[in-house]
Design a protein around this motif. Structure first.
Motif, PDB file in Angstrom:
ATOM      1  N   GLU A 138       0.841  -1.192   0.000  1.00 21.99           N
ATOM      2  CA  GLU A 138       0.000   0.000   0.000  1.00 21.99           C
ATOM      3  C   GLU A 138       0.878   1.245   0.000  1.00 21.99           C
ATOM      4  O   GLU A 138       1.710   1.418   0.887  1.00 21.99           O
ATOM      5  CB  GLU A 138      -0.878   0.039   1.249  1.00 21.99           C
ATOM      6  N   TYR A 139       0.655   2.092  -0.983  1.00 25.05           N
ATOM      7  CA  TYR A 139       1.325   3.391  -1.064  1.00 25.05           C
ATOM      8  C   TYR A 139       0.256   4.435  -0.736  1.00 25.05           C
ATOM      9  O   TYR A 139      -0.535   4.814  -1.584  1.00 25.05           O
ATOM     10  CB  TYR A 139       1.919   3.611  -2.456  1.00 25.05           C
ATOM     11  N   VAL A 140       0.239   4.886   0.510  1.00 26.97           N
ATOM     12  CA  VAL A 140      -0.799   5.798   0.984  1.00 26.97           C
ATOM     13  C   VAL A 140      -0.484   7.208   0.509  1.00 26.97           C
ATOM     14  O   VAL A 140       0.657   7.668   0.602  1.00 26.97           O
ATOM     15  CB  VAL A 140      -0.896   5.751   2.528  1.00 26.97           C
TER      16      VAL A 140
ATOM     17  N   SER B 202       3.553   7.219   2.875  1.00 24.66           N
ATOM     18  CA  SER B 202       3.982   6.044   3.640  1.00 24.66           C
ATOM     19  C   SER B 202       3.717   4.784   2.820  1.00 24.66           C
ATOM     20  O   SER B 202       2.842   4.755   1.969  1.00 24.66           O
ATOM     21  CB  SER B 202       3.264   5.961   4.983  1.00 24.66           C
ATOM     22  N   VAL B 203       4.514   3.758   3.091  1.00 27.49           N
ATOM     23  CA  VAL B 203       4.387   2.484   2.390  1.00 27.49           C
ATOM     24  C   VAL B 203       4.247   1.384   3.440  1.00 27.49           C
ATOM     25  O   VAL B 203       5.052   1.296   4.371  1.00 27.49           O
ATOM     26  CB  VAL B 203       5.616   2.196   1.496  1.00 27.49           C
ATOM     27  N   SER B 204       3.227   0.549   3.278  1.00 25.96           N
ATOM     28  CA  SER B 204       3.020  -0.602   4.156  1.00 25.96           C
ATOM     29  C   SER B 204       3.123  -1.858   3.313  1.00 25.96           C
ATOM     30  O   SER B 204       2.408  -2.004   2.321  1.00 25.96           O
ATOM     31  CB  SER B 204       1.647  -0.542   4.828  1.00 25.96           C
ATOM     32  N   LEU B 205       4.029  -2.761   3.711  1.00 30.02           N
ATOM     33  CA  LEU B 205       4.284  -3.983   2.961  1.00 30.02           C
ATOM     34  C   LEU B 205       3.556  -5.155   3.612  1.00 30.02           C
ATOM     35  O   LEU B 205       3.609  -5.321   4.828  1.00 30.02           O
ATOM     36  CB  LEU B 205       5.783  -4.274   2.917  1.00 30.02           C
TER      37      LEU B 205
ATOM     38  N   CYS C 191       2.810  -8.184  13.347  1.00 30.66           N
ATOM     39  CA  CYS C 191       2.233  -7.439  12.228  1.00 30.66           C
ATOM     40  C   CYS C 191       0.742  -7.263  12.451  1.00 30.66           C
ATOM     41  O   CYS C 191       0.192  -7.721  13.441  1.00 30.66           O
ATOM     42  CB  CYS C 191       2.496  -8.201  10.916  1.00 30.66           C
ATOM     43  N   GLY C 192       0.104  -6.611  11.511  1.00 33.46           N
ATOM     44  CA  GLY C 192      -1.342  -6.480  11.526  1.00 33.46           C
ATOM     45  C   GLY C 192      -1.974  -7.632  10.767  1.00 33.46           C
ATOM     46  O   GLY C 192      -1.358  -8.211   9.873  1.00 33.46           O
TER      47      GLY C 192
ATOM     48  N   LYS D  26       3.680  -2.488   9.783  1.00 32.44           N
ATOM     49  CA  LYS D  26       3.385  -1.060   9.917  1.00 32.44           C
ATOM     50  C   LYS D  26       4.201  -0.290   8.898  1.00 32.44           C
ATOM     51  O   LYS D  26       5.202  -0.783   8.376  1.00 32.44           O
ATOM     52  CB  LYS D  26       3.721  -0.589  11.333  1.00 32.44           C
ATOM     53  N   ALA D  27       3.787   0.932   8.622  1.00 30.73           N
ATOM     54  CA  ALA D  27       4.498   1.768   7.650  1.00 30.73           C
ATOM     55  C   ALA D  27       5.976   1.827   7.994  1.00 30.73           C
ATOM     56  O   ALA D  27       6.347   2.088   9.141  1.00 30.73           O
ATOM     57  CB  ALA D  27       3.895   3.163   7.605  1.00 30.73           C
TER      58      ALA D  27
END
Length: 163
Positions: free
Chosen positions: A109-111, A119-122, A155-156, A138-139
């Motif tokens: 995700e590239y917010v 921010s980037v979340s992998l 992680c989430g 997390k970012a």
């Protein structure tokens, strides 16, 4: 004087029972063979549409099921764009990049909205029946490396079902 059921009736009844048992065994083997198929990696096209979060967690814990229902968290994917909602209010949006890696896919995700802009979340994502299971760092953190989500995960976690 009634002689009761004939031997033919007993044989027919036993044959019918044997046929039912045989059918259940064959059907059970067919279900197992289907369940053990290699899972298919998720593509961006698979994600298009609306997804409702049915379970979620963070750092190895999971929230009770009724919390997800009450929060009404959703993910909407259109093209390569995503929007996350809490009820009817969007709280994050941006661009998705999906890549295949074995039997699961990477989910990045590239917010580009609000405080989390740039921010980037992998993460990683996979099918669980007709639902998708998503693990995400997390970012700025590393990508989770494996499923399943467990008490030692850092992680989430989200399990989502198509609306």
């Amino acid at each position: 004087m009634d002689e009761g059921p004939s031997i033919v009736s007993y044989v027919m009844g036993a044959a019918f029972c044997a046929l039912l048992i045989y059918w259940q065994v064959i059907r059970g083997k067919a279900k197992k063979a289907t369940a053990n198929r290699e899972p298919r990696a998720i593509t961006l096209a698979d994600l298009h549409g609306k997804w409702r979060v049915v379970s979620f967690g963070q750092n190895g814990g999971k929230a009770p099921f009724f919390i997800a229902r009450r929060m009404k968290a959703r993910l909407v994917v259109e093209g390569d764009r995503f929007t996350k909602f809490m009820g009817d209010r969007p709280f994050a949006a941006g661009r998705l990049v999906i890549s295949t890696d074995g039997n699961h896919s990477t989910f990045d995700e590239y917010v580009d909205t609000a405080d989390a802009s740039d921010s980037v979340s992998l993460g990683i994502i996979r099918w669980v029946g007709d639902k998708i299971e998503h693990l995400q760092g997390k970012a700025g953190e590393d990508r989770p490396t494996r499923f399943p989500y467990s008490s030692d995960s850092k992680c989430g976690y989200a399990l989502m079902k198509r609306e």
